[in-house]
Motif scaffolding. Structure first.
Motif, PDB file in Angstrom:
ATOM      1  N   ILE A  61       0.880  -1.124  -0.034  1.00 11.79           N
ATOM      2  CA  ILE A  61       0.047  -0.026  -0.052  1.00 11.79           C
ATOM      3  C   ILE A  61       0.786   1.058  -0.107  1.00 11.79           C
ATOM      4  O   ILE A  61       1.796   1.276   0.929  1.00 11.79           O
ATOM      5  CB  ILE A  61      -0.906  -0.157   1.142  1.00 11.79           C
ATOM      6  CG1 ILE A  61      -1.767  -1.371   1.329  1.00 11.79           C
ATOM      7  CG2 ILE A  61      -1.768   1.156   1.165  1.00 11.79           C
ATOM      8  CD1 ILE A  61      -2.484  -1.447   2.463  1.00 11.79           C
TER       9      ILE A  61
ATOM     10  N   VAL B 147      -7.905  -0.504   4.143  1.00 10.99           N
ATOM     11  CA  VAL B 147      -6.551  -0.630   4.561  1.00 10.99           C
ATOM     12  C   VAL B 147      -6.352  -1.890   5.564  1.00 10.99           C
ATOM     13  O   VAL B 147      -5.312  -2.646   5.473  1.00 10.99           O
ATOM     14  CB  VAL B 147      -6.112   0.673   5.187  1.00 10.99           C
ATOM     15  CG1 VAL B 147      -4.749   0.363   5.830  1.00 10.99           C
ATOM     16  CG2 VAL B 147      -6.085   1.689   4.066  1.00 10.99           C
TER      17      VAL B 147
ATOM     18  N   LEU C 157       2.593  -1.791   4.336  1.00 14.99           N
ATOM     19  CA  LEU C 157       2.497  -0.265   4.260  1.00 14.99           C
ATOM     20  C   LEU C 157       3.815   0.424   3.989  1.00 14.99           C
ATOM     21  O   LEU C 157       4.423  -0.140   4.864  1.00 14.99           O
ATOM     22  CB  LEU C 157       1.692   0.247   5.515  1.00 14.99           C
ATOM     23  CG  LEU C 157       0.152   0.153   5.360  1.00 14.99           C
ATOM     24  CD1 LEU C 157      -0.341  -1.314   5.633  1.00 14.99           C
ATOM     25  CD2 LEU C 157      -0.465   0.770   6.498  1.00 14.99           C
TER      26      LEU C 157
END
Length: 100
Positions: free
Chosen positions: A4, A57, A67
């Motif tokens: 991400i 998320v 992340l």
């Protein structure tokens, strides 16, 4: 590996970033799996500087997505902002119900 990360958009000297879920081998601004938010570092006035779909998320992190450091910082900011708004919204609901 799925990550991400931020994908840059906007024009010269006016950055705008999409927070995307992408395969790590893809280009920074290339193909992505899902867009989960945006970050506008030059937002002013009524413009919204940050929006993150926290449930998406957490889903992607739960299935193994990593992340980036910047996205992790932005997600923490979004969590703090929503935690600060939740008590105010909950307090407004009983007052609205009592007014009826």
């Amino acid at each position: 590996m799925v990550v991400i990360r931020l994908a840059r958009g906007g024009s010269k000297k006016r950055p705008f970033y999409n927070i995307v879920v992408a395969e790590s081998r893809e280009r920074r601004d290339g193909r992505f799996i899902e867009r989960v938010g945006f970050y506008n570092p030059v937002a002013s006035g009524a413009e919204q500087p940050l929006r993150v779909a926290l449930e998406r998320v957490s889903y992607w992190a739960g299935v193994g997505a990593q992340l980036s450091p910047t996205v992790a910082r932005l997600v923490d900011q979004a969590k703090k902002a929503t935690a600060g708004q939740a008590p105010a919204a909950a307090a407004a609901e009983p007052a609205a119900a009592a007014a009826e």
